[in-house]
Design a protein around this motif. Structure first.
Motif, short mmCIF file in Angstrom:
data_model
loop_
_atom_site.label_atom_id
_atom_site.label_comp_id
_atom_site.label_asym_id
_atom_site.label_seq_id
_atom_site.Cartn_x
_atom_site.Cartn_y
_atom_site.Cartn_z
N LEU A 38 0.75 -1.23 -0.08
CA LEU A 38 0.01 -0.04 0.11
C LEU A 38 0.98 1.30 0.01
CD1 LEU A 38 -2.71 -1.09 2.45
CD2 LEU A 38 -2.81 -0.79 0.18
N CYS A 39 1.94 1.25 0.68
CA CYS A 39 2.95 2.31 0.61
C CYS A 39 3.36 2.74 -0.89
CB CYS A 39 4.09 2.15 1.77
SG CYS A 39 3.80 2.13 3.51
N GLN A 40 3.66 1.53 -1.26
CA GLN A 40 4.43 1.50 -2.64
C GLN A 40 3.36 2.10 -3.46
OE1 GLN A 40 7.59 1.28 -2.88
NE2 GLN A 40 7.41 1.78 -4.96
N SER A 41 2.00 1.77 -3.32
CA SER A 41 0.94 1.95 -4.38
C SER A 41 0.69 3.58 -4.04
CB SER A 41 -0.21 1.39 -4.08
OG SER A 41 -1.44 1.82 -4.74
N TYR A 42 0.62 3.91 -2.83
CA TYR A 42 0.44 5.48 -2.66
C TYR A 42 1.45 6.51 -3.02
CZ TYR A 42 -0.39 9.42 0.41
OH TYR A 42 -0.77 10.83 0.79
N LEU A 43 2.70 5.77 -3.27
CA LEU A 43 4.04 6.78 -3.89
C LEU A 43 3.53 7.00 -4.99
CD1 LEU A 43 6.87 5.11 -2.00
CD2 LEU A 43 6.14 7.35 -1.79
N GLN A 44 3.09 5.95 -5.73
CA GLN A 44 2.73 6.05 -7.31
C GLN A 44 1.46 6.86 -7.47
OE1 GLN A 44 2.27 1.99 -8.57
NE2 GLN A 44 4.57 1.66 -8.46
N LYS A 45 0.53 6.92 -6.66
CA LYS A 45 -0.56 7.72 -6.65
C LYS A 45 -1.45 7.82 -5.36
CE LYS A 45 -5.14 7.73 -9.17
NZ LYS A 45 -6.03 7.21 -9.82
N PRO A 46 -1.22 9.06 -4.84
CA PRO A 46 -1.56 9.26 -3.45
C PRO A 46 -3.27 9.11 -3.46
CG PRO A 46 -0.11 11.06 -4.08
CD PRO A 46 -0.49 10.12 -5.31
N ILE A 54 -3.18 2.47 5.77
CA ILE A 54 -1.71 2.36 5.99
C ILE A 54 -1.68 2.56 7.53
CG2 ILE A 54 0.61 3.37 5.84
CD1 ILE A 54 -0.01 3.77 2.81
N MET A 55 -2.26 3.81 8.04
CA MET A 55 -2.30 4.31 9.28
C MET A 55 -3.06 3.26 10.10
SD MET A 55 -0.47 6.97 9.24
CE MET A 55 -0.58 7.53 10.93
N TYR A 75 6.62 12.51 14.25
CA TYR A 75 6.59 10.94 14.75
C TYR A 75 5.18 10.63 14.27
CZ TYR A 75 10.59 10.96 17.86
OH TYR A 75 11.73 10.89 18.60
N ASN A 76 5.14 9.38 13.78
CA ASN A 76 3.90 8.64 13.34
C ASN A 76 3.26 9.35 12.18
OD1 ASN A 76 4.89 6.74 15.07
ND2 ASN A 76 3.50 7.85 16.86
N LYS A 77 3.86 10.00 11.40
CA LYS A 77 3.14 10.82 10.58
C LYS A 77 3.18 9.97 9.18
CE LYS A 77 2.09 14.64 12.46
NZ LYS A 77 0.84 15.01 13.01
N LEU A 78 2.28 10.13 8.30
CA LEU A 78 2.12 9.16 7.09
C LEU A 78 3.58 9.06 6.31
CD1 LEU A 78 0.52 7.18 5.37
CD2 LEU A 78 -0.10 9.20 4.23
N ASP A 79 4.02 10.59 6.11
CA ASP A 79 5.10 10.39 5.13
C ASP A 79 6.50 9.63 5.74
OD1 ASP A 79 5.35 12.35 7.18
OD2 ASP A 79 6.49 13.81 6.15
N ILE A 81 6.10 7.15 7.93
CA ILE A 81 5.78 5.81 7.93
C ILE A 81 6.14 5.10 6.39
CG2 ILE A 81 4.01 4.12 7.90
CD1 ILE A 81 2.65 5.78 10.33
N ILE A 82 5.84 5.91 5.38
CA ILE A 82 6.01 5.45 4.08
C ILE A 82 7.76 5.49 3.93
CG2 ILE A 82 5.81 6.04 1.69
CD1 ILE A 82 2.97 7.11 2.29
N LYS A 83 8.24 6.61 4.35
CA LYS A 83 9.78 6.58 3.98
C LYS A 83 10.35 5.31 4.73
CE LYS A 83 13.69 9.69 4.62
NZ LYS A 83 14.03 10.99 5.19
N TYR A 84 9.97 5.01 6.00
CA TYR A 84 10.70 4.02 6.82
C TYR A 84 9.86 2.69 6.77
CZ TYR A 84 13.64 7.78 8.03
OH TYR A 84 14.50 8.78 8.22
N ARG A 85 9.23 2.43 5.64
CA ARG A 85 8.02 1.32 5.62
C ARG A 85 8.78 -0.05 6.12
NH1 ARG A 85 8.73 3.83 0.67
NH2 ARG A 85 9.38 2.50 -0.83
N LYS A 86 9.86 -0.32 5.65
CA LYS A 86 10.57 -1.43 5.92
C LYS A 86 10.91 -1.84 7.27
CE LYS A 86 12.81 -2.12 1.43
NZ LYS A 86 13.92 -2.46 0.71
#
Length: 96
Positions: A38-46, A54-55, A75-79, A81-86
């Motif tokens: 979902l993070c990858q999908s969000y990066l391609q198209k928010p 995701i949250m 802390y705990n913001k969507l951006d 979480i997506i950046k550090y998704r692994k």
């Protein structure tokens, strides 16, 4: 065989009761893989629905990560979480 899915992301996994005390680890790992997708999908198209999911997955997980940022407001913001998704979404189910 179990399946978790949302929008264009689907994860299949096998749920096993062979190892006592490990119930739920397969679910946790599958939800982590789903969240990464979902993070990858969000990066391609928010998409608002994807960001909410995701949250939801992140907040329902008992193993939350506090990101090493210089400001608490990040802390705990969507951006983050997506950046550090692994790091945020652990996908391992360990068996002894």
């Amino acid at each position: 065989m179990q399946t978790v899915s949302f929008k264009n992301c689907t994860e299949n996994y096998y749920y096993s009761t062979q190892w006592p005390g490990m119930e739920g680890d397969e679910d946790h790992a599958a939800k982590g893989r789903l969240a990464r997708c979902l993070c990858q999908s969000y990066l391609q198209k928010p998409d608002t629905a994807i960001s909410r999911k995701i949250m939801e997955i992140y907040n329902s997980d008992g193993r939350r990560v506090l990101f090493n940022t210089s400001h608490n407001k990040n802390y705990n913001k969507l951006d983050s979480i997506i950046k550090y998704r692994k790091m945020a979404f652990d996908t391992l189910a360990l068996y002894d």
